[in-house]
Write a protein that holds these residues in place. Structure first.
Motif, PDB file in Angstrom:
ATOM      1  N   PRO A 253       0.804  -1.236   0.000  1.00  0.00           N
ATOM      2  CA  PRO A 253       0.000   0.000   0.000  1.00  0.00           C
ATOM      3  C   PRO A 253       0.835   1.283   0.000  1.00  0.00           C
ATOM      4  CG  PRO A 253      -0.266  -1.243   2.056  1.00  0.00           C
ATOM      5  CD  PRO A 253       0.451  -2.124   1.120  1.00  0.00           C
ATOM      6  N   ILE A 254       1.880   1.314   0.813  1.00  0.00           N
ATOM      7  CA  ILE A 254       2.627   2.566   0.930  1.00  0.00           C
ATOM      8  C   ILE A 254       3.397   2.851  -0.358  1.00  0.00           C
ATOM      9  CG2 ILE A 254       4.356   3.838   2.258  1.00  0.00           C
ATOM     10  CD1 ILE A 254       1.720   3.180   3.751  1.00  0.00           C
ATOM     11  N   ALA A 255       3.959   1.804  -0.939  1.00  0.00           N
ATOM     12  CA  ALA A 255       4.693   1.988  -2.194  1.00  0.00           C
ATOM     13  C   ALA A 255       3.754   2.526  -3.276  1.00  0.00           C
ATOM     14  CB  ALA A 255       5.309   0.664  -2.636  1.00  0.00           C
TER      15      ALA A 255
ATOM     16  N   PRO B 128      22.022  16.745   2.961  1.00  0.00           N
ATOM     17  CA  PRO B 128      20.891  16.124   3.652  1.00  0.00           C
ATOM     18  C   PRO B 128      20.143  15.154   2.749  1.00  0.00           C
ATOM     19  CG  PRO B 128      20.819  18.517   3.834  1.00  0.00           C
ATOM     20  CD  PRO B 128      21.886  18.190   2.849  1.00  0.00           C
ATOM     21  N   PHE B 129      19.622  14.132   3.372  1.00  0.00           N
ATOM     22  CA  PHE B 129      18.725  13.244   2.651  1.00  0.00           C
ATOM     23  C   PHE B 129      17.519  14.034   2.175  1.00  0.00           C
ATOM     24  CE2 PHE B 129      20.363   9.226   4.663  1.00  0.00           C
ATOM     25  CZ  PHE B 129      20.685   8.648   3.464  1.00  0.00           C
ATOM     26  N   LYS B 130      17.153  13.828   0.937  1.00  0.00           N
ATOM     27  CA  LYS B 130      15.959  14.523   0.450  1.00  0.00           C
ATOM     28  C   LYS B 130      14.737  13.691   0.775  1.00  0.00           C
ATOM     29  CE  LYS B 130      18.961  16.182  -3.004  1.00  0.00           C
ATOM     30  NZ  LYS B 130      19.720  15.454  -4.027  1.00  0.00           N
ATOM     31  N   THR B 131      13.711  14.348   1.239  1.00  0.00           N
ATOM     32  CA  THR B 131      12.545  13.618   1.717  1.00  0.00           C
ATOM     33  C   THR B 131      11.691  13.017   0.604  1.00  0.00           C
ATOM     34  OG1 THR B 131      11.692  15.822   2.038  1.00  0.00           O
ATOM     35  CG2 THR B 131      12.100  14.487   4.013  1.00  0.00           C
ATOM     36  N   ARG B 132      11.563  13.698  -0.502  1.00  0.00           N
ATOM     37  CA  ARG B 132      10.601  13.209  -1.491  1.00  0.00           C
ATOM     38  C   ARG B 132      11.233  12.818  -2.821  1.00  0.00           C
ATOM     39  NH1 ARG B 132       5.668  17.390  -0.164  1.00  0.00           N
ATOM     40  NH2 ARG B 132       4.963  16.300   1.693  1.00  0.00           N
ATOM     41  N   SER B 133      12.532  12.643  -2.843  1.00  0.00           N
ATOM     42  CA  SER B 133      13.148  12.350  -4.137  1.00  0.00           C
ATOM     43  C   SER B 133      13.505  10.878  -4.284  1.00  0.00           C
ATOM     44  CB  SER B 133      14.391  13.214  -4.319  1.00  0.00           C
ATOM     45  OG  SER B 133      15.282  12.960  -3.261  1.00  0.00           O
ATOM     46  N   GLY B 134      13.063  10.056  -3.339  1.00  0.00           N
ATOM     47  CA  GLY B 134      13.204   8.619  -3.538  1.00  0.00           C
ATOM     48  C   GLY B 134      14.523   8.025  -3.070  1.00  0.00           C
ATOM     49  N   ASP B 135      15.460   8.839  -2.675  1.00  0.00           N
ATOM     50  CA  ASP B 135      16.761   8.291  -2.311  1.00  0.00           C
ATOM     51  C   ASP B 135      16.898   7.932  -0.829  1.00  0.00           C
ATOM     52  OD1 ASP B 135      18.436  10.212  -4.774  1.00  0.00           O
ATOM     53  OD2 ASP B 135      18.253   8.045  -4.672  1.00  0.00           O
TER      54      ASP B 135
ATOM     55  N   SER C 115      -1.852   3.460   6.126  1.00  0.00           N
ATOM     56  CA  SER C 115      -0.621   4.004   6.703  1.00  0.00           C
ATOM     57  C   SER C 115      -0.466   3.568   8.149  1.00  0.00           C
ATOM     58  CB  SER C 115      -0.632   5.527   6.635  1.00  0.00           C
ATOM     59  OG  SER C 115      -0.752   5.955   5.305  1.00  0.00           O
ATOM     60  N   GLN C 116      -1.585   3.547   8.847  1.00  0.00           N
ATOM     61  CA  GLN C 116      -1.549   3.192  10.260  1.00  0.00           C
ATOM     62  C   GLN C 116      -1.006   1.773  10.458  1.00  0.00           C
ATOM     63  OE1 GLN C 116      -2.491   5.508  12.740  1.00  0.00           O
ATOM     64  NE2 GLN C 116      -1.331   4.017  13.943  1.00  0.00           N
ATOM     65  N   ILE C 117      -1.334   0.891   9.519  1.00  0.00           N
ATOM     66  CA  ILE C 117      -0.823  -0.482   9.602  1.00  0.00           C
ATOM     67  C   ILE C 117       0.703  -0.463   9.570  1.00  0.00           C
ATOM     68  CG2 ILE C 117      -0.696  -2.703   8.384  1.00  0.00           C
ATOM     69  CD1 ILE C 117      -3.607  -2.094   7.423  1.00  0.00           C
ATOM     70  N   GLN C 118       1.224   0.358   8.660  1.00  0.00           N
ATOM     71  CA  GLN C 118       2.679   0.486   8.561  1.00  0.00           C
ATOM     72  C   GLN C 118       3.281   1.065   9.836  1.00  0.00           C
ATOM     73  OE1 GLN C 118       6.021   3.123   6.240  1.00  0.00           O
ATOM     74  NE2 GLN C 118       4.066   3.936   6.828  1.00  0.00           N
ATOM     75  N   PHE C 119       2.657   2.129  10.353  1.00  0.00           N
ATOM     76  CA  PHE C 119       3.184   2.751  11.571  1.00  0.00           C
ATOM     77  C   PHE C 119       3.204   1.721  12.706  1.00  0.00           C
ATOM     78  CE2 PHE C 119       0.986   6.906  10.083  1.00  0.00           C
ATOM     79  CZ  PHE C 119       1.979   7.124   9.154  1.00  0.00           C
TER      80      PHE C 119
ATOM     81  N   LEU D 265       0.936   4.254  -2.785  1.00  0.00           N
ATOM     82  CA  LEU D 265       0.578   5.646  -2.463  1.00  0.00           C
ATOM     83  C   LEU D 265       1.728   6.592  -2.811  1.00  0.00           C
ATOM     84  CD1 LEU D 265      -1.233   5.096   0.961  1.00  0.00           C
ATOM     85  CD2 LEU D 265      -2.286   5.826  -1.192  1.00  0.00           C
ATOM     86  N   GLU D 266       2.936   6.134  -2.576  1.00  0.00           N
ATOM     87  CA  GLU D 266       4.087   6.969  -2.910  1.00  0.00           C
ATOM     88  C   GLU D 266       4.212   7.145  -4.419  1.00  0.00           C
ATOM     89  OE1 GLU D 266       7.332   5.118  -0.700  1.00  0.00           O
ATOM     90  OE2 GLU D 266       7.339   6.871   0.606  1.00  0.00           O
ATOM     91  N   ARG D 267       3.892   6.077  -5.139  1.00  0.00           N
ATOM     92  CA  ARG D 267       3.940   6.171  -6.606  1.00  0.00           C
ATOM     93  C   ARG D 267       2.926   7.213  -7.081  1.00  0.00           C
ATOM     94  NH1 ARG D 267       1.376   4.249 -11.250  1.00  0.00           N
ATOM     95  NH2 ARG D 267      -0.301   3.332 -10.010  1.00  0.00           N
ATOM     96  N   LEU D 268       1.733   7.180  -6.510  1.00  0.00           N
ATOM     97  CA  LEU D 268       0.702   8.152  -6.888  1.00  0.00           C
ATOM     98  C   LEU D 268       1.189   9.571  -6.610  1.00  0.00           C
ATOM     99  CD1 LEU D 268      -2.558   6.518  -5.411  1.00  0.00           C
ATOM    100  CD2 LEU D 268      -1.616   6.293  -7.723  1.00  0.00           C
ATOM    101  N   TYR D 269       1.708   9.753  -5.425  1.00  0.00           N
ATOM    102  CA  TYR D 269       2.147  11.100  -5.039  1.00  0.00           C
ATOM    103  C   TYR D 269       3.250  11.605  -5.955  1.00  0.00           C
ATOM    104  CZ  TYR D 269       3.819  15.087  -2.505  1.00  0.00           C
ATOM    105  OH  TYR D 269       4.193  16.370  -2.184  1.00  0.00           O
ATOM    106  N   LYS D 270       4.214  10.724  -6.181  1.00  0.00           N
ATOM    107  CA  LYS D 270       5.381  11.105  -6.971  1.00  0.00           C
ATOM    108  C   LYS D 270       4.980  11.476  -8.402  1.00  0.00           C
ATOM    109  CE  LYS D 270      10.088   9.430  -7.145  1.00  0.00           C
ATOM    110  NZ  LYS D 270      10.988   8.288  -6.930  1.00  0.00           N
ATOM    111  N   THR D 271       4.133  10.640  -8.989  1.00  0.00           N
ATOM    112  CA  THR D 271       3.715  10.862 -10.374  1.00  0.00           C
ATOM    113  C   THR D 271       2.962  12.177 -10.508  1.00  0.00           C
ATOM    114  OG1 THR D 271       3.436   8.466 -10.523  1.00  0.00           O
ATOM    115  CG2 THR D 271       2.570   9.784 -12.334  1.00  0.00           C
ATOM    116  N   VAL D 272       1.970  12.358  -9.680  1.00  0.00           N
ATOM    117  CA  VAL D 272       1.126  13.549  -9.823  1.00  0.00           C
ATOM    118  C   VAL D 272       1.876  14.822  -9.416  1.00  0.00           C
ATOM    119  CG1 VAL D 272      -1.039  14.648  -9.138  1.00  0.00           C
ATOM    120  CG2 VAL D 272      -0.951  12.176  -9.467  1.00  0.00           C
ATOM    121  N   SER D 273       2.661  14.733  -8.337  1.00  0.00           N
ATOM    122  CA  SER D 273       3.312  15.962  -7.867  1.00  0.00           C
ATOM    123  C   SER D 273       4.331  16.466  -8.889  1.00  0.00           C
ATOM    124  CB  SER D 273       3.956  15.742  -6.509  1.00  0.00           C
ATOM    125  OG  SER D 273       5.159  15.039  -6.635  1.00  0.00           O
TER     126      SER D 273
END
Length: 598
Positions: A188-190, A397-404, A243-247, A192-200
């Motif tokens: 699920p999280i992967a 710094p590690f970038k938060t939303r760039s996948g690395d 997300s809560q399941i992951q947390f 959701l991240e794909r959705l966010y990354k693509t659209v953003s």
RNA sequence: GCGCCCGUAGCUCAGUCGGAUAGAGCAUCAGCCUUCUAAGCUGAGGGUCGCUGGUUCGAUUCCAGCCGGGCGCACCA
């Protein structure tokens, strides 16, 4: 187990000094001596007071020491150098105190005034995987909670989850147009991240595939969500649930527990009222369409969180509580949260554990709150416990939303795998089940300790080898010390002589240098633990435990335990017992478990 | 530009409400396992505590000014 409820050695000595000075309020700092030649504890108070009074420091020190009765703690204090007063402890007195320590539930920590402490930490975001960026807040915050609880405070751990905000406009567009249900079920999280990354990426004017229409659509979906659109609300709730399941998984692995997980959305209904109240009380005013709090010029410009100097001019940097588009932001949410916590928990302290880049935000938040609710603000101490960034090998710094970023779950897996390989190498006799259990304890401990042992305010470069190094000042070293102690007890039990917990009045016999040094160190636990919580610096505890383990190994190398004659044997077993307990409980305060074998 | 943080041994870092000869780990070198787990212990080498001034009996610690690095500086959190 009972509590001995005694003061620490420096407090006892400071009281003697004060009484000798006929001054019960003067601050007297007694600290462990820097060098063994200068006794066990020392104070420079004679030099400080002599300076104020314009008298000779050695003469004053002479006067003080002549009026101190040390019995039965030790011989009369000595004067050295420019006016140092050095104290020595009598080994018999130390032995009696150590025996009491062994039976003390609080391990020698002095009684405290019970406070209520709210700790706000971890704060992961919905629809994003937890990564190394969350590790420091989570581990530091949990550690603060654990130490607070041990000392006897009422601790409320609250996870302020990022479950609201502009990112949901983007996520909803992705959810409605690109969602792969199969992928969502699997990871699920992967997904959701794909959705966010693509659209953003398509909503970013600086990127090649920029689509202004999509950007508008994202805004539209966000507005609908905020207005309570049932379809968007359902999608949003599903994202939170996944997300809560992951947390929950990550927290369960880390052994982190929260009393509450009120997300940002929990405070939504209160936001309008906060803004209105700020306006009505004249704390905030409208500016360029936004509602802002400006400086009230009650502090010097350079200390004012609402001002900044630009080209020689002091210009306003207001705290925005409502954006020009009418939406609230994190300042508003934080104010509502603060208000809620004060009403709900009546805390003495609220602690926010976040990275250092948010310092201005919290300075503004605290200042706005003091102006908004002065009477409530006067009853609570607000602390921003900040920490440095985790950097990549390139020092950036590690970038938060760039996948690395490294995912937290992967990090923990790797730590456990490395630990398991090492255990298999070092101790092939352990059966696979125990090896796996031990690997979990050691791997997770190494990760946590790597984060808690350095000063939290420093940046550090993320490095597998360093984080999972098992030599020197590391969790495995401390765990190993504990294991060796347990090994002694096992051996004794195998020989038909199981060891009982020592009684408070069972005498200790301290003769060897290493025994005395260990006993002194054990007695310092109660001195350092309150310091840890005052500045919220777990590295003080980590350093202490490392040092204690060193003293133990020293003792262990030079003093046979099971092969020695009584009463030495029992005395040494008692030292082992209290050291083992202190290591176990001290590590537990850092959120680290101990194995019985490794 | 202004603010916050950092600069200590080859590397990674402790240590500062001002205190005596600045400490660890890693790395290097020399020792210690028929004896309670060598993930350990003992010892050696390695330092102008970024620089320059100031306050002080005393400064790695406090103050000022520089140098070098990081972060932040109206509607992201």
């Amino acid at each position: 187990m009972r509590s001995m409820q005694v003061e620490t050695i420096p407090v006892l000595l400071a009281a003697k000094i004060r009484s000798a000075l006929d001054n019960e309020t003067i601050p007297v700092h007694v600290v462990p001596s820097a060098d063994r030649r200068f006794g066990d504890y020392q104070t420079t108070v004679a030099m400080q007071v002599a300076k104020q009074r314009g008298v000779n420091p050695r003469t004053l020190a002479q006067e003080i020491t002549s009026r101190i009765d040390m019995a039965p703690m030790g011989p009369p204090p000595e004067i050295a150098g420019a006016g140092f007063i050095n104290f020595r402890l009598d080994p018999h007195w130390l032995a009696a105190r150590t025996a009491a320590l062994a039976a003390d539930a609080r391990l020698g920590c002095p009684p405290i005034l019970r406070r209520t402490l709210v700790v706000d930490f971890s704060s992961p975001n919905v629809a994003k995987s937890m990564h190394v960026g969350h590790i420091r807040s989570t581990i530091l915050g949990d550690c603060i909670c654990r130490i607070g609880r041990f000392l006897g405070h009422r601790v409320i751990a609250d996870n302020h989850i990022g479950d609201w905000g502009t990112q949901f406009g983007i996520l909803l567009v992705g959810w409605n147009t690109l969602l792969n249900r199969e992928a969502l079920a699997k990871e699920p999280i992967a997904e959701l991240e794909r959705l966010y990354k693509t659209v953003s990426a398509q909503c970013d004017p600086d990127k090649p595939g920029y689509d202004p229409g999509l950007r508008a659509q994202a805004k539209q979906e966000l507005v609908k969500l905020q207005a309570g659109d049932s379809k968007n609300l359902a999608s949003w709730r599903e994202m939170i649930r996944l997300s809560q399941i992951q947390f929950d998984e990550v927290y369960a692995r880390l052994g982190v527990r929260f009393d509450h997980m009120y997300g940002e959305s929990f405070y939504n209904p209160a936001l309008k009222g906060v803004v209105e109240d700020l306006l009505q009380k004249g704390v905030a005013r409208e500016s360029e369409g936004a509602v802002c709090v400006f400086s009230d010029h009650t502090v010097p410009e350079k200390d004012d969180p609402f001002l900044i100097q630009r080209d020689g001019q002091w210009v306003d940097v207001p705290a925005i509580v409502q954006k020009a588009d009418g939406a609230a932001n994190y300042m508003t949410t934080d104010l509502a949260t603060l208000d809620y916590r004060l009403r709900e928990f009546s805390p003495d302290d609220i602690v926010y554990v976040t990275d250092g880049r948010q310092q201005q935000h919290f300075r503004q938040l605290f200042a706005v709150f003091r102006r908004w609710r002065p009477e409530a603000a006067a009853r609570v101490t607000l602390s921003h416990v900040w920490f440095g960034s985790i950097l990549g090998e390139d020092n950036k710094p590690f970038k938060t939303r760039s996948g690395d970023t490294v995912k937290l779950a992967d990090l923990l897996d790797e730590a456990v795998e490395r630990a398991e390989r090492l255990i298999a190498e070092r101790n092939p006799e352990l059966d696979p089940a125990e090896r796996a259990a031990t690997a979990r304890i050691i791997g997770l401990g190494a990760v946590k300790y790597a984060d808690l042992s350095p000063n939290r305010q420093g940046d550090y470069v993320f490095n597998w080898d360093k984080m999972l190094s098992f030599q020197g000042n590391t969790a495995p070293y401390l765990q190993y010390s504990y294991v060796r102690i347990q090994s002694i007890f096992r051996k004794s039990a195998e020989g038909g002589r199981p060891v009982a917990a020592p009684a408070a009045d069972s005498p200790l016999t301290l003769t060897e240098e290493a025994e005395i040094l260990l006993a002194k160190r054990l007695n310092q636990f109660g001195e350092i633990l309150p310091q840890v919580i005052v500045d919220y610096k777990p590295n003080i505890l980590a350093t202490y435990l490392f040092d204690l383990a060193g003293c133990f190994h020293n003792f262990f190398e030079s003093c046979p335990v099971l092969k020695s004659e009584e009463p030495i044997r029992s005395s040494r077993l008692a030292l082992c017992h209290v050291t083992g307990r202190m290591l176990r409980e001290g590590l537990a305060m850092l959120g680290i478990e101990v194995p019985e074998r490794m």
